[in-house]
Design a protein around this motif. Structure first.
Motif, PDB file in Angstrom:
ATOM      1  N   ALA A   1       0.843  -1.161   0.023  1.00  0.00           N
ATOM      2  CA  ALA A   1      -0.017  -0.014   0.080  1.00  0.00           C
ATOM      3  C   ALA A   1       0.777   1.365   0.068  1.00  0.00           C
ATOM      4  O   ALA A   1       0.662   2.215  -0.831  1.00  0.00           O
ATOM      5  CB  ALA A   1      -0.790   0.274   1.341  1.00  0.00           C
ATOM      6  N   ARG A   2       1.713   1.251   0.755  1.00  0.00           N
ATOM      7  CA  ARG A   2       2.877   2.297   0.892  1.00  0.00           C
ATOM      8  C   ARG A   2       3.490   2.644  -0.421  1.00  0.00           C
ATOM      9  O   ARG A   2       3.643   3.730  -0.931  1.00  0.00           O
ATOM     10  CB  ARG A   2       3.798   2.062   2.082  1.00  0.00           C
ATOM     11  CG  ARG A   2       4.775   3.503   2.167  1.00  0.00           C
ATOM     12  CD  ARG A   2       5.813   3.248   3.119  1.00  0.00           C
ATOM     13  NE  ARG A   2       6.687   2.016   2.946  1.00  0.00           N
ATOM     14  CZ  ARG A   2       7.420   1.439   3.950  1.00  0.00           C
ATOM     15  NH1 ARG A   2       7.336   2.245   5.127  1.00  0.00           N
ATOM     16  NH2 ARG A   2       7.991   0.410   3.396  1.00  0.00           N
ATOM     17  N   TYR A   3       3.980   1.620  -1.065  1.00  0.00           N
ATOM     18  CA  TYR A   3       4.522   1.536  -2.480  1.00  0.00           C
ATOM     19  C   TYR A   3       3.501   2.331  -3.311  1.00  0.00           C
ATOM     20  O   TYR A   3       4.141   3.203  -4.044  1.00  0.00           O
ATOM     21  CB  TYR A   3       5.149   0.248  -2.878  1.00  0.00           C
ATOM     22  CG  TYR A   3       5.534   0.191  -4.407  1.00  0.00           C
ATOM     23  CD1 TYR A   3       6.880   0.738  -4.759  1.00  0.00           C
ATOM     24  CD2 TYR A   3       4.882   0.005  -5.470  1.00  0.00           C
ATOM     25  CE1 TYR A   3       7.333   0.705  -6.048  1.00  0.00           C
ATOM     26  CE2 TYR A   3       4.962  -0.337  -6.685  1.00  0.00           C
ATOM     27  CZ  TYR A   3       6.500   0.431  -7.115  1.00  0.00           C
ATOM     28  OH  TYR A   3       6.848   0.569  -8.243  1.00  0.00           O
ATOM     29  N   PHE A   4       2.415   1.842  -3.694  1.00  0.00           N
ATOM     30  CA  PHE A   4       1.421   2.283  -4.471  1.00  0.00           C
ATOM     31  C   PHE A   4       1.137   3.770  -4.211  1.00  0.00           C
ATOM     32  O   PHE A   4       0.913   4.561  -5.189  1.00  0.00           O
ATOM     33  CB  PHE A   4       0.465   1.445  -4.636  1.00  0.00           C
ATOM     34  CG  PHE A   4       0.791   0.305  -5.667  1.00  0.00           C
ATOM     35  CD1 PHE A   4       0.846   0.318  -6.855  1.00  0.00           C
ATOM     36  CD2 PHE A   4       0.930  -0.991  -5.014  1.00  0.00           C
ATOM     37  CE1 PHE A   4       1.112  -0.589  -7.823  1.00  0.00           C
ATOM     38  CE2 PHE A   4       1.418  -2.167  -5.807  1.00  0.00           C
ATOM     39  CZ  PHE A   4       1.542  -1.819  -7.253  1.00  0.00           C
ATOM     40  N   LYS A   5       0.967   4.062  -2.982  1.00  0.00           N
ATOM     41  CA  LYS A   5       0.503   5.686  -2.527  1.00  0.00           C
ATOM     42  C   LYS A   5       1.862   6.491  -3.093  1.00  0.00           C
ATOM     43  O   LYS A   5       1.631   7.597  -3.386  1.00  0.00           O
ATOM     44  CB  LYS A   5       0.360   5.800  -1.072  1.00  0.00           C
ATOM     45  CG  LYS A   5      -0.186   7.091  -0.519  1.00  0.00           C
ATOM     46  CD  LYS A   5      -1.478   7.369  -1.291  1.00  0.00           C
ATOM     47  CE  LYS A   5      -1.951   8.764  -1.010  1.00  0.00           C
ATOM     48  NZ  LYS A   5      -2.707   9.412  -1.575  1.00  0.00           N
ATOM     49  N   ASN A   6       2.937   6.296  -2.689  1.00  0.00           N
ATOM     50  CA  ASN A   6       4.104   7.040  -2.842  1.00  0.00           C
ATOM     51  C   ASN A   6       4.536   7.119  -4.275  1.00  0.00           C
ATOM     52  O   ASN A   6       4.804   8.145  -4.900  1.00  0.00           O
ATOM     53  CB  ASN A   6       5.468   6.423  -1.957  1.00  0.00           C
ATOM     54  CG  ASN A   6       5.420   6.595  -0.721  1.00  0.00           C
ATOM     55  OD1 ASN A   6       4.540   7.530  -0.187  1.00  0.00           O
ATOM     56  ND2 ASN A   6       6.003   6.151   0.066  1.00  0.00           N
ATOM     57  N   LYS A   7       4.509   5.903  -5.181  1.00  0.00           N
ATOM     58  CA  LYS A   7       4.888   5.961  -6.537  1.00  0.00           C
ATOM     59  C   LYS A   7       3.829   6.457  -7.423  1.00  0.00           C
ATOM     60  O   LYS A   7       3.973   7.284  -8.264  1.00  0.00           O
ATOM     61  CB  LYS A   7       5.369   4.624  -6.855  1.00  0.00           C
ATOM     62  CG  LYS A   7       5.753   4.500  -8.428  1.00  0.00           C
ATOM     63  CD  LYS A   7       6.896   3.357  -8.492  1.00  0.00           C
ATOM     64  CE  LYS A   7       7.249   3.455 -10.222  1.00  0.00           C
ATOM     65  NZ  LYS A   7       8.404   4.002 -10.396  1.00  0.00           N
ATOM     66  N   TYR A   8       2.433   6.059  -7.144  1.00  0.00           N
ATOM     67  CA  TYR A   8       1.435   6.418  -8.075  1.00  0.00           C
ATOM     68  C   TYR A   8       0.268   7.178  -7.624  1.00  0.00           C
ATOM     69  O   TYR A   8      -0.736   7.512  -8.380  1.00  0.00           O
ATOM     70  CB  TYR A   8       0.806   4.994  -8.704  1.00  0.00           C
ATOM     71  CG  TYR A   8       1.818   4.354  -9.108  1.00  0.00           C
ATOM     72  CD1 TYR A   8       2.068   4.560 -10.564  1.00  0.00           C
ATOM     73  CD2 TYR A   8       2.183   3.089  -8.757  1.00  0.00           C
ATOM     74  CE1 TYR A   8       3.012   3.768 -11.427  1.00  0.00           C
ATOM     75  CE2 TYR A   8       3.308   2.124  -9.616  1.00  0.00           C
ATOM     76  CZ  TYR A   8       3.534   2.596 -10.739  1.00  0.00           C
ATOM     77  OH  TYR A   8       4.694   1.625 -11.462  1.00  0.00           O
ATOM     78  N   ASP A   9       0.380   7.287  -6.066  1.00  0.00           N
ATOM     79  CA  ASP A   9      -0.690   8.100  -5.553  1.00  0.00           C
ATOM     80  C   ASP A   9      -2.040   7.376  -5.521  1.00  0.00           C
ATOM     81  O   ASP A   9      -3.099   7.959  -5.710  1.00  0.00           O
ATOM     82  CB  ASP A   9      -1.063   9.784  -6.124  1.00  0.00           C
ATOM     83  CG  ASP A   9      -1.843  10.498  -4.896  1.00  0.00           C
ATOM     84  OD1 ASP A   9      -1.580  10.154  -3.629  1.00  0.00           O
ATOM     85  OD2 ASP A   9      -2.648  11.350  -5.364  1.00  0.00           O
ATOM     86  N   HIS A  10      -1.751   6.127  -5.593  1.00  0.00           N
ATOM     87  CA  HIS A  10      -2.881   5.208  -5.671  1.00  0.00           C
ATOM     88  C   HIS A  10      -3.473   4.564  -4.129  1.00  0.00           C
ATOM     89  O   HIS A  10      -2.592   4.221  -3.420  1.00  0.00           O
ATOM     90  CB  HIS A  10      -2.658   3.773  -6.577  1.00  0.00           C
ATOM     91  CG  HIS A  10      -3.597   2.891  -6.630  1.00  0.00           C
ATOM     92  ND1 HIS A  10      -5.025   2.962  -7.167  1.00  0.00           N
ATOM     93  CD2 HIS A  10      -3.655   1.688  -5.716  1.00  0.00           C
ATOM     94  CE1 HIS A  10      -5.431   1.863  -6.939  1.00  0.00           C
ATOM     95  NE2 HIS A  10      -4.844   0.869  -6.195  1.00  0.00           N
ATOM     96  N   VAL A  11      -4.396   4.552  -3.817  1.00  0.00           N
ATOM     97  CA  VAL A  11      -5.342   4.041  -2.545  1.00  0.00           C
ATOM     98  C   VAL A  11      -5.218   2.680  -2.734  1.00  0.00           C
ATOM     99  O   VAL A  11      -6.352   2.378  -3.759  1.00  0.00           O
ATOM    100  CB  VAL A  11      -6.306   4.727  -2.144  1.00  0.00           C
ATOM    101  CG1 VAL A  11      -6.861   4.130  -0.946  1.00  0.00           C
ATOM    102  CG2 VAL A  11      -6.235   6.417  -1.802  1.00  0.00           C
ATOM    103  N   PHE A  12      -4.541   1.899  -1.881  1.00  0.00           N
ATOM    104  CA  PHE A  12      -4.514   0.506  -2.129  1.00  0.00           C
ATOM    105  C   PHE A  12      -5.887  -0.150  -1.175  1.00  0.00           C
ATOM    106  O   PHE A  12      -5.735   0.122  -0.035  1.00  0.00           O
ATOM    107  CB  PHE A  12      -3.189  -0.113  -1.575  1.00  0.00           C
ATOM    108  CG  PHE A  12      -3.003  -1.549  -1.963  1.00  0.00           C
ATOM    109  CD1 PHE A  12      -2.202  -2.064  -3.219  1.00  0.00           C
ATOM    110  CD2 PHE A  12      -3.201  -2.645  -0.924  1.00  0.00           C
ATOM    111  CE1 PHE A  12      -1.928  -3.085  -3.605  1.00  0.00           C
ATOM    112  CE2 PHE A  12      -3.200  -3.807  -1.453  1.00  0.00           C
ATOM    113  CZ  PHE A  12      -2.422  -4.172  -2.563  1.00  0.00           C
ATOM    114  N   THR A  13      -6.861  -0.746  -1.930  1.00  0.00           N
ATOM    115  CA  THR A  13      -7.793  -1.487  -1.412  1.00  0.00           C
ATOM    116  C   THR A  13      -7.938  -2.846  -1.479  1.00  0.00           C
ATOM    117  O   THR A  13      -7.562  -3.387  -2.848  1.00  0.00           O
ATOM    118  CB  THR A  13      -9.119  -0.657  -1.899  1.00  0.00           C
ATOM    119  OG1 THR A  13      -9.482  -0.707  -3.209  1.00  0.00           O
ATOM    120  CG2 THR A  13      -9.267   0.875  -1.467  1.00  0.00           C
ATOM    121  N   THR A  14      -8.394  -3.719  -0.735  1.00  0.00           N
ATOM    122  CA  THR A  14      -8.611  -5.040  -1.006  1.00  0.00           C
ATOM    123  C   THR A  14     -10.119  -5.429  -0.831  1.00  0.00           C
ATOM    124  O   THR A  14     -10.751  -4.724  -0.002  1.00  0.00           O
ATOM    125  CB  THR A  14      -7.607  -5.851  -0.140  1.00  0.00           C
ATOM    126  OG1 THR A  14      -8.032  -5.700   1.351  1.00  0.00           O
ATOM    127  CG2 THR A  14      -6.123  -5.379  -0.395  1.00  0.00           C
TER     128      THR A  14
END
Length: 154
Positions: free
Chosen positions: A32-45
């Motif tokens: 989740a941290r990777y995708f938020k920092n790299k793509y500003d994507h909120v990781f949901t499951t």
């Protein structure tokens, strides 16, 4: 139920049945941290039932590319697109996380990644096929990972 993964306050919500729930939660938070920092994507499951298409896609790629069937039950899954890359994740009760990175552009990167939560053994279905490299993570402790390149169209 859809769950927004918080990488600041790590929670094992949805992963409680795993014998390595806290480590798996850290692994999920690390993603989740990777995708938020790299793509500003909120990781949901979501549950495997809610994310049936993502689970089916990952399962089919494993089976068709390498004849791999994961024995552990899936606990959560997700699928999304960032930067013209289709991504899917499945988090398993054993502590295993599998992700598929599939570039939409022809000739782009396409691979399946395996990550093992700290404290879990290498699953039998992967043990003889892959070597796992180790990396450290503040959120997940020690992560062991491996991958293979996807050769076919999916």
């Amino acid at each position: 139920m859809t769950y927004i993964v918080d990488f600041v306050e790590v929670s094992a919500t949805g992963l409680e049945s795993s014998p390595v729930a806290d480590a798996l939660a850290g692994l999920r938070a690390n993603e989740a941290r990777y995708f938020k920092n790299k793509y500003d994507h909120v990781f949901t499951t979501g549950t495997p039932e809610e994310e049936a298409d993502a689970l089916e896609w990952v399962t089919r790629i494993l089976r068709e590319e390498r004849d791999i069937v994961i024995a552990s039950p899936p606990l959560e899954a997700t699928a999304f697109e960032v930067d013209r890359i289709r991504m899917a994740y499945v988090f398993y009760e054993s502590g295993l996380s599998i992700n598929v990175m599939y570039s939409i552009a022809d000739g782009g990167k396409r691979a399946v990644g395996f990550k093992l939560s700290q404290g879990m053994e290498v699953p039998e279905e992967l043990a003889s096929r892959f070597k796992f490299a180790r990396q450290r993570s503040k959120l997940a402790g020690e992560i062991r990972g491996s991958f293979f390149v996807i050769k076919n169209e999916h």
